[in-house]
Design an enzyme around this catalytic site. Structure first.
Site, PDB file in Angstrom:
ATOM      1  N   GLY A  57       0.814  -1.213   0.000  1.00  0.00           N
ATOM      2  CA  GLY A  57       0.000   0.000   0.000  1.00  0.00           C
ATOM      3  C   GLY A  57       0.845   1.259   0.000  1.00  0.00           C
ATOM      4  O   GLY A  57       2.004   1.241  -0.422  1.00  0.00           O
TER       5      GLY A  57
ATOM      6  N   GLU B 171       9.957   2.832  -0.705  1.00  0.00           N
ATOM      7  CA  GLU B 171       9.592   2.780  -2.127  1.00  0.00           C
ATOM      8  C   GLU B 171       9.213   4.193  -2.595  1.00  0.00           C
ATOM      9  O   GLU B 171       9.786   4.699  -3.559  1.00  0.00           O
ATOM     10  CB  GLU B 171       8.427   1.802  -2.332  1.00  0.00           C
ATOM     11  CG  GLU B 171       7.935   1.693  -3.780  1.00  0.00           C
ATOM     12  CD  GLU B 171       6.731   0.761  -3.934  1.00  0.00           C
ATOM     13  OE1 GLU B 171       6.028   0.501  -2.929  1.00  0.00           O
ATOM     14  OE2 GLU B 171       6.471   0.305  -5.069  1.00  0.00           O
TER      15      GLU B 171
HETATM   16  N1  ADE Z   1       0.878  -3.740  -3.897  1.00  0.00           N
HETATM   17  C1  ADE Z   1       1.235  -4.338  -5.037  1.00  0.00           C
HETATM   18  N2  ADE Z   1       2.403  -3.846  -5.492  1.00  0.00           N
HETATM   19  C2  ADE Z   1       2.780  -2.901  -4.603  1.00  0.00           C
HETATM   20  C3  ADE Z   1       3.885  -2.030  -4.511  1.00  0.00           C
HETATM   21  N3  ADE Z   1       4.862  -2.021  -5.430  1.00  0.00           N
HETATM   22  N4  ADE Z   1       3.943  -1.175  -3.471  1.00  0.00           N
HETATM   23  C4  ADE Z   1       2.988  -1.173  -2.550  1.00  0.00           C
HETATM   24  N5  ADE Z   1       1.920  -1.976  -2.575  1.00  0.00           N
HETATM   25  C5  ADE Z   1       1.812  -2.833  -3.596  1.00  0.00           C
END
Ligand code: ADE
Ligand code: ZN
Length: 342
Positions: free
Chosen positions: A175, A205
């Protein structure tokens, strides 16, 4: 197939950061829709669902695709297709996220909706083990920005089902990190760990290195993405010293717009600094890559030699949650794969 592609195919590899729902292709969606819908989806309509311009739109698209999975048979087919795709790339073991939080969301939080779906997933897993020779563990993934209560439901389901299904190896949080970090989930991570589950976490991320520190502080054993660690030398030292496995997803980061290009991804710098990095594909059907292509891009865009690709494959086995004897078996096989002159 070029020589390096054949070498990558031959290397036994583990994929450790892969979302089941992110492996479903538009073609499979069309097939599922033909089973259920009075006016089935066309391929063009299905393909349109996979368009996104940034990370937020990607998360929305992921939710929309997940909603189109109806029941146990749909999940069984999706999982089987995923394992066929993995086997075709020389993946021998996978640890796969299931977005259990999204399954509950689309079913009005019906507490009984999940077990039949999971039984379908298990049918696919056992069939793939015997017919394709591929092993698979499940990781129950909660959506961090839904709520702490929602994550509690997901993780407690993992705790409840694990005695019956040892294939449930761990838990994770996906998420939107920009909306919720890791601290609110500390007690849930402790509870899951006490129940014998392994702890993964998406961190760094779309956020800075502080999110990775926070994920480590609540006991996360493996970090998904860890893209922003590159900005914090102290954190890099910590990750190196502890040999914390990093589940990197370079093409995913490029496609969601958080990294400009594969060549700019810190994969090479982490590797050279001695971090335990692994390559993964995250949501291959959304990002137009797969695990063997990530290895190939590491070679073409970041100059990884065949000896270095072999080390990446070994890292993927080392960072897996497989028992020691299985890890040793695959590490020995990786060593014995014929070396090309690249
Ligand atoms: N759900 C699926 N892929 C994701 C990602 N890259 N980052 C966060 N949640 C996710
Ligand atoms: Zn992910």
């Amino acid at each position: 197939m070029t020589e390096i592609e054949a070498f990558i195919r031959r290397l036994p590899k583990a994929e450790l950061h892969l979302h089941l729902e992110g492996t479903i292709t538009p073609g499979t969606l069309v097939e599922l829709s033909a089973r259920h819908d009075a006016r089935p989806l066309t391929l063009e309509q299905a393909e349109a669902l996979y368009h996104f311009r940034d990370f937020s739109e990607f998360l929305e698209a992921f939710k929309v695709v997940t909603r189109l999975l109806n029941g146990p048979e749909d999940y069984e087919l999706a999982a089987w297709r995923m394992m066929e795709q993995l086997a075709a790339q020389g993946v021998v073991h996978a640890e796969v996220y299931i977005s259990v939080g999204v399954i509950y969301l689309w079913r009005n939080h019906d507490p009984n909706c999940f077990e039949p779906i999971f039984a379908g997933l298990e049918r696919a897993r056992t069939r793939a083990a015997s017919e394709l020779g591929i092993s698979l563990y499940w990781i129950f993934d909660a959506v961090r920005h839904f709520s702490v209560d929602e994550a509690e439901r997901v993780f407690r389901k993992a705790i409840e089902l694990r005695p019956q299904y040892p294939s449930i190896i761990g838990i994770g949080l996906g998420g939107d990190e920009r909306r919720t970090g890791s601290e609110p989930f500390r007690h849930l991570y402790a509870e899951a760990q006490a129940a014998g589950l392994r702890l993964t976490n998406h961190a760094g991320e779309t956020t800075g290195p502080e999110a990775i520190w926070e994920a480590l502080a609540i006991g996360s054993e493996r970090i998904g993405h860890a893209l922003s660690a590159i900005h914090d030398p102290v954190l890099l030292g910590e990750l190196k010293q502890k040999q914390t496995p990093l589940e990197l997803n370079p093409t995913s980061n490029v496609r969601t717009g958080v990294c400009p290009a594969f060549a700019d991804h810190p994969l090479r710098r982490y590797f050279d600094a001695g971090l335990l990095v692994t390559l993964n594909s995250d949501d291959p059907a959304f990002f137009g890559s797969d695990l063997s292509n990530e290895y190939l891009l590491a070679h073409t865009k970041q100059g990884f030699s065949s000896a270095e690709l072999r080390r990446l494959a070994a890292n993927s086995i080392r960072a897996s949650f497989l028992p020691d004897n299985e890890r040793k078996k695959w590490l020995d096989r990786i060593e014995s794969v014929e070396q090309t002159l690249l």
